[in-house]
Write a protein that holds these residues in place. Sequence first.
Motif, PDB file in Angstrom:
ATOM      1  N   LEU A 104      -6.011  -4.946  -4.127  1.00 40.97           N
ATOM      2  CA  LEU A 104      -6.687  -4.013  -3.103  1.00 40.97           C
ATOM      3  C   LEU A 104      -5.842  -3.122  -2.318  1.00 40.97           C
ATOM      4  N   ALA A 105      -4.573  -3.674  -2.102  1.00 43.43           N
ATOM      5  CA  ALA A 105      -3.765  -2.685  -1.588  1.00 43.43           C
ATOM      6  C   ALA A 105      -3.499  -1.294  -2.320  1.00 43.43           C
ATOM      7  N   GLY A 106      -3.343  -1.511  -3.828  1.00 38.50           N
ATOM      8  CA  GLY A 106      -3.431  -0.329  -4.452  1.00 38.50           C
ATOM      9  C   GLY A 106      -4.510   0.346  -4.352  1.00 38.50           C
ATOM     10  N   ILE A 107      -5.789  -0.003  -4.180  1.00 37.35           N
ATOM     11  CA  ILE A 107      -6.819   0.783  -3.962  1.00 37.35           C
ATOM     12  C   ILE A 107      -6.889   1.277  -2.644  1.00 37.35           C
TER      13      ILE A 107
ATOM     14  N   MET B  12       0.796  -1.248   0.033  1.00 38.15           N
ATOM     15  CA  MET B  12       0.021   0.008   0.044  1.00 38.15           C
ATOM     16  C   MET B  12       0.899   1.322   0.045  1.00 38.15           C
ATOM     17  N   THR B  13       2.080   1.375   0.851  1.00 36.52           N
ATOM     18  CA  THR B  13       2.740   2.368   0.699  1.00 36.52           C
ATOM     19  C   THR B  13       3.662   2.566  -0.549  1.00 36.52           C
ATOM     20  N   PHE B  14       3.929   1.419  -1.181  1.00 38.45           N
ATOM     21  CA  PHE B  14       4.584   1.526  -2.204  1.00 38.45           C
ATOM     22  C   PHE B  14       3.758   1.982  -3.511  1.00 38.45           C
ATOM     23  N   ALA B  15       2.511   1.616  -3.337  1.00 36.59           N
ATOM     24  CA  ALA B  15       1.516   2.121  -4.462  1.00 36.59           C
ATOM     25  C   ALA B  15       1.149   3.669  -4.189  1.00 36.59           C
TER      26      ALA B  15
END
Length: 327
Positions: free
Chosen positions: A236-239, A90-93
């Motif tokens: 979903l982590a990207g969202i 999520m942080t990377f995205a």
Amino acid sequence: MTGTAEMTSTRTAQRTGIAALRDPALWADRAAAVGLVALVLVFQLLDPGFLAIGNVRSMLLASAILVVLSIGQAFVVATGGIDLSVASTMTFAAALFGYGFAHGWGLALCCVVAVAGGAVVGILNGILIGYGRITDFVVTLGALSAASGAALVIADGKPVTVVDAGLLALSARGIGPIGWSVIVAAVLAVVGHVVLFRTRIGTHVLAAGGNPEAATATGISVARIKVFVYAASGLLAGIAAILLVSRVGAAEPASNTSFLLNSVAAVVLGGVSLAGGRGGIVGPVLGALLLTVLSNGLTMLGVSPFYQPVAVGVVVVAAAFLTRWRR
């Protein structure tokens, strides 16, 4: 005679109902729902402002990110795996989103890049675990470090302020007290439930988690299932990264590990078996809401934030203890 028979039947039903209430499995299967209701009642009694519209809206907005992450984690855990890289992904995205925004790529393209970046991390995890046959713990632990480092490199260790009316509307606007980010999370939860229980791929996910050898014998590609669930978790982590940026108004390159712990906790609270083969979406969603309510309630009561991880840890251990009685 008829009246006597009816009375006997009523007493039998009452005894059956009482026996059911005494069954630990009944409460273990509903740990998230029961715990959520209990916490709401306790915090409302201790602070009458707990259920004020403004605070309810705040809790729902805070829970949206965790709900989205928990949905992806639920798919992974249902196969008997675990995604330790979900928070770092999520942080990377988010860092990718911030990089694109800083270079004037436009909101739509930034969102696509963030989601695609999260999905790529998930796909790589799935390939290494499914086809490379490397332990999920090792792969996702490595991805946790790699994604965190990549986020810092992309952002040069600095947060990127994101000022966009359309993006900020996800958190600032909505329908009544329900923000758009909450609606997005709810839609994703419905989609996740349908995929898991109303599609062939969902059946294969549960089969692969319950008995990989038997699943392989029936023609199910366990490796492909692994790629699917980790890709879903990454996507979903990207969202979730987009929702996070919209909430804080910036793309932060520093990883927040509490999201990892809380996503696993929500899944365990929701009744998903860590051994695989048993899954669900409603339970993890309720688990995410419970953890959000717990954190918010303790904050409103003036409890130091240093004690909040302790409370979450106690809840996780209690939930894990209840699994011994789950059906």
